[in-house]
Design a protein around this motif. Structure first.
Motif, short mmCIF file in Angstrom:
data_model
loop_
_atom_site.label_atom_id
_atom_site.label_comp_id
_atom_site.label_asym_id
_atom_site.label_seq_id
_atom_site.Cartn_x
_atom_site.Cartn_y
_atom_site.Cartn_z
N MET A 196 9.91 0.20 -8.31
CA MET A 196 11.05 -0.17 -7.97
C MET A 196 11.46 -0.65 -6.43
SD MET A 196 12.71 0.78 -10.63
CE MET A 196 14.48 0.75 -10.11
N GLY A 197 12.07 -1.79 -6.51
CA GLY A 197 12.43 -2.64 -5.34
C GLY A 197 14.21 -2.11 -4.94
N THR A 198 14.43 -2.89 -3.82
CA THR A 198 15.85 -2.55 -3.37
C THR A 198 16.24 -4.06 -3.23
OG1 THR A 198 15.43 -0.83 -2.38
CG2 THR A 198 17.52 -1.93 -1.63
N ASP A 222 18.96 -6.35 -1.75
CA ASP A 222 19.63 -6.30 -0.67
C ASP A 222 20.90 -7.60 -0.36
OD1 ASP A 222 18.04 -8.26 0.30
OD2 ASP A 222 17.25 -7.01 1.88
N TYR A 247 15.41 -9.34 -1.98
CA TYR A 247 15.08 -7.89 -2.32
C TYR A 247 13.84 -7.60 -1.44
CZ TYR A 247 11.46 -10.55 -5.25
OH TYR A 247 10.76 -11.34 -5.51
N PHE A 287 10.34 -4.52 -1.47
CA PHE A 287 9.60 -3.26 -2.08
C PHE A 287 8.62 -2.87 -1.27
CE2 PHE A 287 7.81 -7.45 -3.52
CZ PHE A 287 6.60 -6.73 -3.49
N THR A 318 23.41 -2.08 -1.52
CA THR A 318 22.14 -2.48 -2.03
C THR A 318 22.05 -2.05 -3.61
OG1 THR A 318 21.26 -0.43 -1.43
CG2 THR A 318 20.65 -2.12 0.10
N ARG A 319 21.16 -2.57 -4.32
CA ARG A 319 21.03 -2.17 -5.98
C ARG A 319 19.54 -2.02 -6.08
NH1 ARG A 319 23.32 -6.40 -8.02
NH2 ARG A 319 25.45 -5.60 -7.74
N SER A 320 19.08 -1.17 -6.94
CA SER A 320 17.85 -1.00 -7.30
C SER A 320 17.43 -1.82 -8.33
CB SER A 320 17.48 0.39 -7.75
OG SER A 320 17.53 1.33 -6.51
N GLU A 321 16.13 -2.32 -8.53
CA GLU A 321 15.83 -3.14 -9.68
C GLU A 321 14.27 -3.14 -9.46
OE1 GLU A 321 16.20 -7.96 -11.23
OE2 GLU A 321 17.22 -7.25 -9.34
N ARG A 322 13.63 -3.23 -10.74
CA ARG A 322 12.20 -3.28 -10.69
C ARG A 322 11.82 -4.57 -10.60
NH1 ARG A 322 8.92 -3.29 -15.45
NH2 ARG A 322 10.86 -3.56 -16.91
#
Length: 440
Positions: free
Chosen positions: A43-45, A47, A70, A72, A99-103
């Motif tokens: 899971m990354g961020t 930005d 992003y 991670f 921010t938002r989380s994304e794989r």
């Protein structure tokens, strides 16, 4: 004023730019496939995110240009990434600090290669994207080779056809010709006296052959040139025939000693070119059949995932491509000559279908003029060169056909065609299968 010829070569800056673009395009597809096969997820961020509407009439997944930044954590270290791609997603843009989380997928041994999971997972990409990423590197590679070849201006050298040797004109004296018995001068038909020395044509001179006019030693019973009897001018048939047949056999045997120049004849060069073209055609067939067949099987078979089938097809195609490229490069190597230094056979075992099988392996060892060792390995009924070559024979290897030529063929009853490897009688000039010239 003399006009300068325009150069057709690509300028160096443009050439470098084209090569860089093609290499980068290859990297994008290969990195996507690598991440899909060997990548790990985390899971990354996100930005930074921007989605620009380009065309309201564009097709599916092509209406917006998305720019995403992003970061991670992997292996205890922070990594950053940025991608741009076309999609129809329309998430809200991120303000500063949001921010938002994304794989994210990355390569464990080299996390600098990373992408959002939606761009590099087989389940997310779809069949069309997978096929594109498989075929694109091959197309880019071919374009790159074409550009480099064009820039180098490499031209195929046409092998000049060897001019046939001018036949030697040999004057043959027939039995019907008349010659002076004294000086050997040729006499016209019906002449009574010789125009060279005045000797009467009917007189007999035992030192001059009446059949061919050749001077012969004293006390000789037969002419040393034509075999005719000295006294009556009639050739001794059995003796002359024996001499003629022996001379013909010796000449034929002498012609079978030495390496042939037939390898440079236009007919053989044309056969070599056809052989190369057929090899290239077979290579592309072996490359494209698994490359296309396995993905199709993945689409039609439920228990064979498309992603796995595509990867297997690409792997087999690459292996076939590498094997055939090496084979084609081997055919371009120069000819070499050597001496057969050893021959031996060895029994071996192999296990197949839960059963052991015994076979004999025949090996011929050749030491080249450069001191290198070459081996010919044959099995059981395919034993050809093992029987044809003997220790001490001098041989020449023709890489265009992958065949061998023996230096001394005077004692052989057979000869192998260097184009198709067919066995022929030694007296044949052309192969009975492919009609190519035999190397004699």
């Amino acid at each position: 004023m003399v006009k300068k010829k325009k150069s057709k070569k690509i300028p160096l800056p443009i050439l470098l730019l084209i090569c860089a673009v093609l290499l980068f395009a290859m990297y994008l597809s290969l990195s996507t496939l690598s991440l899909a096969i060997w990548g790990d997820s985390v899971m990354g961020t996100v930005d930074s995110y921007q989605a620009r509407l380009d065309d309201t009439d564009a097709g599916q997944n092509r209406s917006r240009t998305v720019s995403k930044g992003y970061w991670f954590m992997a292996n205890g270290k922070e990594y950053q990434g940025h991608v741009m791609y076309q999609s129809d997603e329309a998430w809200p843009s991120l303000d500063e600090g949001e921010t938002r989380s994304e794989r994210i997928r990355y390569l464990n041994h080299f996390p600098y290669i990373n992408k959002p999971a939606a761009l590099c997972e087989f389940d997310e990409m779809g069949e069309v994207a997978i096929v594109y990423h498989i075929l694109a590197p091959i197309g880019y590679l071919l374009l790159l080779l074409l550009v480099i070849r064009t820039a180098r201006g490499k031209k195929k050298k046409k092998t000049a056809a060897k001019k046939p040797a001018t036949p030697k004109i040999i004057e043959i004296r027939s039995d019907a010709d008349m010659f002076c018995h004294n000086c050997g001068n040729k006499l016209p038909k019906g002449a009574v006296f010789c125009s060279g020395c005045g000797t009467k044509a009917g007189q007999d001179n035992p030192n001059i052959c009446s059949a061919c006019g050749t001077a012969i030693p004293q006390d000789a019973l037969f002419c040393i040139n034509c075999g005719a009897a000295v006294n009556n001018g009639e050739p001794h048939s059995s003796q002359a025939r024996s001499f003629a047949s022996q001379d013909s056999g010796d000449t034929q045997r002498m012609n079978l000693i030495g390496f042939s120049d037939m390898c440079n004849s236009p007919e053989i060069l044309e056969a070599a070119q056809k052989n190369r073209k057929s090899s290239i055609g077979c290579m592309w067939i072996l490359v494209f059949v698994p490359l296309i067949g396995f993905p199709i099987a993945g689409l039609l078979m439920d228990d064979f995932p498309f992603g796995e089938s595509a990867v297997i097809g690409v792997g087999i195609a690459l292996v076939m491509l590498i094997i055939n490229v090496f084979a084609l490069r081997r055919a371009k190597q120069p000819m070499w000559e050597g001496i057969v230094t050893n021959k031996f056979s060895k029994e071996k075992y192999e296990h197949k279908d839960d059963a052991s099988k015994t076979y004999t392996e025949y090996t011929v060892t050749i030491t080249t003029d450069a001191g290198r060792k070459k081996t010919i390995v044959e099995k059981d009924s395919r034993r050809v060169m093992y029987d044809y070559l003997d220790v001490g024979d001098k041989v020449r290897f023709h890489p265009k056909f992958g065949t061998y030529e023996k230096y001394d063929k005077s004692k052989d009853r057979i000869i192998y065609c260097n184009v198709c490897s067919m066995m022929n009688p030694i007296h044949n000039d052309c192969c009975k299968r492919c009609n190519s010239l035999l190397f004699k």
